[in-house]
Design a protein around this motif. Structure first.
Motif, mmCIF file in Angstrom:
data_model
loop_
_atom_site.group_PDB
_atom_site.id
_atom_site.type_symbol
_atom_site.label_atom_id
_atom_site.label_comp_id
_atom_site.label_asym_id
_atom_site.label_seq_id
_atom_site.Cartn_x
_atom_site.Cartn_y
_atom_site.Cartn_z
ATOM 1 N N ARG A 1 0.853 -1.196 0.000
ATOM 2 C CA ARG A 1 0.000 0.000 0.000
ATOM 3 C C ARG A 1 0.885 1.240 0.000
ATOM 4 N N TYR B 1 -9.488 -1.780 -2.970
ATOM 5 C CA TYR B 1 -8.881 -2.052 -4.273
ATOM 6 C C TYR B 1 -9.865 -2.875 -5.104
ATOM 7 N N PRO C 1 -4.660 1.956 -13.549
ATOM 8 C CA PRO C 1 -4.309 0.853 -12.634
ATOM 9 C C PRO C 1 -2.853 0.430 -12.799
ATOM 10 N N LEU D 1 -4.844 -3.738 -11.216
ATOM 11 C CA LEU D 1 -5.181 -3.437 -9.834
ATOM 12 C C LEU D 1 -5.545 -1.946 -9.736
ATOM 13 N N TYR D 2 -6.810 -1.652 -9.345
ATOM 14 C CA TYR D 2 -7.328 -0.280 -9.247
ATOM 15 C C TYR D 2 -7.506 0.110 -7.790
ATOM 16 N N VAL D 3 -7.344 1.428 -7.522
ATOM 17 C CA VAL D 3 -7.814 2.004 -6.269
ATOM 18 C C VAL D 3 -9.271 2.397 -6.518
ATOM 19 N N THR D 4 -10.211 1.735 -5.881
ATOM 20 C CA THR D 4 -11.611 1.771 -6.341
ATOM 21 C C THR D 4 -12.305 3.108 -6.168
#
Length: 514
Positions: A369, A377, A448, A438-441
């Protein structure tokens, strides 16, 4: 009938001057021979009336009128209370002061009789209630009546002092300051509106008023300073004579909106810098506000420096996200409306995602992180351009709604206090290249972290649907379907067993089994 006040000169000339003061204002309904439908006490009467000649068909007189707004003068001849004759003369609507009039009578009079001569001012169909009355004796008219300027009247025209108008309201509107008032009726004069700023020269505007119209005016915006406080009052003016000043009212104009210059986000240090300048006028401070899409907000006060300065303010954002910035001006007790900058996105630092291990059916990932404020995520697993898995990672307070067009959607809870995150993606196919994102939602449209990973070759399952065809006594054809799922590059071992006479003839034989 007014008191008998007369003076005879050579038996023919009357040089009597009567001065009256009007003290009441009422309207009395009446219809007379000259068309007056009402008597109005607000119309000022004569200051002086001198009948210089009364013949059988005409009246000649010199008059002094109060300053005012008149259409004409009506003259009536009375014997006691009975009207014998009448006539009228039209005047300029701006007539005032001394003048001469010659009136033709509607009915002839009798020579030698003495009658009351009464005159009233007239505006439209309204006559003054108060009248001038004198007595004169009728003489025989000899030829044409020629009226010459009489000797100066022995009276001084009183100065008309307008009543003080009442300032009813002063309100800021889009076009400026709208001012309304109430005034006397029946007179022609000017209303002088004065707007005195708290500093600087006053702004004035003159409005011509007759009766009670108009009752308002607007001082336009281009003559005013936004954000300034004005004290307003009224003065009525007639022929250079002014009333006293009305009671004042105070108006503070809304300050101008700021002019936006630029907005600069910095994802590296999670800051946003905004720049603007004053939109003009008087400002004592600015308020700058920032808020995100999750409900967090903060507002700071920025002191005013001077009109030409450009202003800059920097906010430290609490986390990556989408932010909106607004700024407004303040003056006195008033604020301008907010001016909104375009929204900006602060992206988190790139997530360093890595593969810890993999098998033919799983990939184990690990990432750190980059920001302690990241609390969720989203992992998207794709193959061949199509999404096959979506995995949401969130703490208990931010569990997302698991919706996705992917074949498989799962939600995982992770420890928000753990900066090191490991996750094992299962249910994959052997020997298949997957695209991982991988996204930070909570960021809409953020870029990503991406990774392509090939799963290992799998252990093949048994083949099935085996078919054996004997073509000749020395040739055998064997077909089968490969194991599922495809394990990757696979080699096969074929074993033939001699079964004796059963396969001596050409025929196809299906061998049971997988």
């Amino acid at each position: 009938m007014e008191p008998d006040m007369r003076k005879v000169y050579n038996g023919l000339w009357l040089t009597l001057t009567i001065v009256t003061v009007l003290v009441t204002r009422h309207t009395f309904a009446v219809v007379d021979s000259l068309g007056c439908v009402s008597y109005n006490t607000s119309l000022l009467p004569f200051i002086a009336l001198n009948v210089t000649l009364l013949t059988t068909h005409k009246v000649a007189a010199s008059v002094i009128l109060s300053a005012g707004y008149y259409d004409g003068i009506n003259v009536y001849i009375y014997d006691g209370g009975n009207e014998l004759s009448s006539g009228s003369v039209n005047l300029s609507r701006h007539t005032f002061g001394p003048g001469i009039l010659l009136v033709n009578l509607t009915n002839p009079l009798t020579v030698g009789e003495t009658h009351d001569v009464t005159a009233r001012t007239r505006t439209g169909s309204v006559c003054s209630y108060s009248a001038k009355s004198v007595q004169a004796t009728v003489i025989e008219q000899q030829g044409s009546v020629v009226v010459t300027t009489p000797a100066p009247l022995q009276t001084t025209t009183p100065v008309y002092v307008p009543s003080t108008p009442t300032l009813a309201s002063a309100v800021e509107e889009s076009g400026g300051i709208r001012v309304t008032w109430t005034t006397d009726t029946g007179q022609l004069y000017n209303i002088i509106v004065t707007a005195q700023p708290s500093s600087g020269a006053p702004v004035t505007k003159e409005v011509s008023v007759f009766g009670n119209q108009p009752q308002s005016t607007t001082i336009p915006t281009d003559r005013l300073v936004k954000g300034q406080t004005y004290t307003l009052w009224l003065i009525a003016e007639s022929r250079g004579v002014q009333s006293s000043r009305s009671s004042p009212l105070t108006v503070t104009l809304t300050p101008s909106r700021p002019v936006l210059l630029s907005i600069t986000p910095s994802s590296g240090d999670q800051t946003i810098a905004v720049r603007w300048r004053n939109g003009g006028g008087i400002v004592d401070r600015f308020y700058v506000r920032i808020h995100d899409t999750l409900g967090w907000s903060k507002e700071d006060e920025v002191p005013y420096r001077n009109t030409t300065d450009k202003y800059c303010h920097v906010f430290k954002a609490p986390m990556p996200g989408v932010y909106n910035m607004l700024v407004k001006s303040h003056s006195g007790q008033l604020n301008s409306s907010y001016v909104e900058f375009p929204s900006v996105t602060l992206n988190p630092s790139p997530v360093n995602i890595s593969v810890q291990s993999k098998t033919s059916r799983s990939i184990q990932l690990n990432w750190q992180r980059t920001d302690n404020n990241i609390r969720s995520y989203k992992m998207v697993v794709s193959w061949g351009g199509s999404c096959v898995q979506t995995v949401y990672f969130a703490d208990e307070l931010l569990f997302p709604n698991p919706t996705s067009p992917c074949v498989s959607v799962r939600t995982e809870v992770f420890d928000v206090n753990n900066a090191d995150i490991t996750y094992n993606i299962t249910g994959l196919l052997p020997y298949t290249e997957y695209q991982l994102a991988l996204y930070v939602t909570f960021l809409s449209g953020n870029e990503p972290s991406r990774l392509n990973v090939m799963t290992e070759v799998g252990v093949p399952a048994e083949v099935y649907d085996i078919r054996v065809t004997v073509k000749e006594t020395k040739n055998v054809s064997v077909c089968w379907k490969p194991p599922e799922p495809f394990p990757g590059p696979t080699s096969y071992t074929l074993t033939l067993v001699d079964l004796g006479e059963e396969l001596q003839q050409d025929r196809e034989q299906v061998i049971a089994g997988k």
